[in-house]
Design a protein around this motif. Structure first.
Motif, short mmCIF file in Angstrom:
data_model
loop_
_atom_site.label_atom_id
_atom_site.label_comp_id
_atom_site.label_asym_id
_atom_site.label_seq_id
_atom_site.Cartn_x
_atom_site.Cartn_y
_atom_site.Cartn_z
N ASN A 195 0.82 -1.20 0.00
CA ASN A 195 0.00 0.00 0.00
C ASN A 195 0.87 1.26 0.00
O ASN A 195 2.04 1.21 0.37
CB ASN A 195 -0.96 0.01 1.20
N TYR A 196 0.26 2.38 -0.41
CA TYR A 196 0.96 3.66 -0.40
C TYR A 196 1.43 3.94 1.02
O TYR A 196 0.74 3.70 2.00
CB TYR A 196 0.04 4.78 -0.88
N TRP A 197 2.63 4.50 1.13
CA TRP A 197 3.35 4.45 2.39
C TRP A 197 2.92 5.46 3.44
O TRP A 197 3.12 5.23 4.63
CB TRP A 197 4.84 4.63 2.13
N SER A 210 -2.96 0.88 -3.48
CA SER A 210 -1.69 0.31 -3.88
C SER A 210 -0.63 1.40 -4.10
O SER A 210 -0.92 2.48 -4.60
CB SER A 210 -1.85 -0.49 -5.16
N ARG A 211 0.57 1.06 -3.74
CA ARG A 211 1.70 1.94 -4.03
C ARG A 211 2.00 1.96 -5.52
O ARG A 211 2.56 2.93 -6.03
CB ARG A 211 2.92 1.45 -3.24
N TRP A 212 1.65 0.87 -6.21
CA TRP A 212 1.96 0.72 -7.63
C TRP A 212 0.66 0.62 -8.43
O TRP A 212 -0.14 -0.28 -8.19
CB TRP A 212 2.79 -0.54 -7.85
N SER A 213 0.49 1.49 -9.39
CA SER A 213 -0.76 1.51 -10.16
C SER A 213 -0.95 0.23 -10.96
O SER A 213 -2.09 -0.16 -11.25
CB SER A 213 -0.77 2.72 -11.11
#
Length: 292
Positions: A195-197, A210-213
């Motif tokens: 997940n986004y940090w 998500s941290r990555w699309s």
């Protein structure tokens, strides 16, 4: 044998044998910026209050480390650029910390605790040749490295912890950089969701995205379950903020937001000041509940 003992024996025979846990079935207490601590060097502001050795002794099994270059060596630093600097205490700890030195601490711990498994989550800006030199300089490291490709985890799933322990492959290293597999360091986006940090400066950004699309948190793949790295910390580390964030707020966010978003419980719960709060619901107790 008494009637009570006969009944108990019959019940025990009827109970199913618990399945052995795999790496993907368990949750691990994880320290964000594990090296940015007041235990191993002078940092301001620190993310952790304890040394790497103490973190491991306290049950931390996931260590997030930032790798940067200083001269021809890989160091543990904390800045946006590739090079390790320029401000002492802010961008690097004093005395300077090498990656090889920290690896020796981790290898020593694993050799002294033969039943434990540790994962390194590396934010990796190191030059590949220098990284290879650091890894090869640590006695006993290569024997401990768990190699997901050799174990065919993408085709067969993660191994049982007992198999990893029996074969002494108890150190998994995942990196933000690709192309390091020959060294035993594997590309994190191939094996994890994350997940986004940031919780934001006020700690109120509790959604789990998500941290990555291109890698959704609930990504599904045949025969393979990605490890879920759950980040739970603010933009700027503060001890008092961790006391507020790491207790019931963490437990509720796991239960109500992040686990539903990913369709699985987290495997790594990453926090600042993992020992905070010192009473009540703590990160270690949240992890213990997830493992019951």
């Amino acid at each position: 044998m008494s009637a009570l003992r006969l009944v108990l024996a019959a019940v025990l025979v009827a109970l199913p044998v618990p399945a052995e846990k795999t790496l993907a079935d368990l949750t691990y207490l994880t320290s964000h910026n594990a090296h940015v601590s007041t235990g191993d060097a002078k940092w301001w502001p620190p993310n952790q209050g304890q040394s790497l050795r103490k973190q491991l002794a306290d049950g931390v099994r996931g260590l997030m480390l930032d790798l940067h270059m200083y001269g021809n060596e890989v160091h543990l630093c904390h800045n946006e650029g590739r090079e390790c600097g320029p401000v002492p205490g802010l961008h690097y700890g004093t005395p300077r910390q090498t990656f090889a030195g920290s690896l020796r601490t981790i290898v020593d711990f694993l050799n002294e605790n033969r039943g434990e498994v540790v994962t390194l989550l590396l934010e990796d800006y190191a030059d590949a040749p220098a990284l290879g030199s650091a890894l090869s300089s640590v006695p006993g490291l290569n024997d401990l490295i768990f190699r997901p490709d050799a174990w065919k985890v993408r085709e067969q799933g993660w191994p049982k912890l007992s198999d990893m322990v029996a074969q002494n492959k108890r150190l998994l290293m995942l990196s933000s950089a690709s192309g390091r597999e020959s060294m035993g360091v594997f590309y994190g986006k191939d094996y994890t969701v994350e997940n986004y940090w940031s919780l934001g400066p006020l700690g109120d950004k509790l959604e789990c995205v998500s941290r990555w699309s291109d890698v959704p948190l609930n990504k599904q793949e045949p025969n393979f379950k990605r490890l879920f790295v759950m980040n739970h910390f603010r933009d700027v580390p503060m001890d008092f903020a961790a006391r507020a964030d790491n207790g019931d707020k963490l437990a509720k966010r796991v239960r109500d937001t992040c686990a539903p978003a990913a369709g699985r419980k987290p495997n790594f719960v990453s926090v600042d000041f993992y020992e905070q709060p010192t009473s009540g619901t703590r990160p270690a107790s949240v992890v213990a509940d997830l493992n019951r």
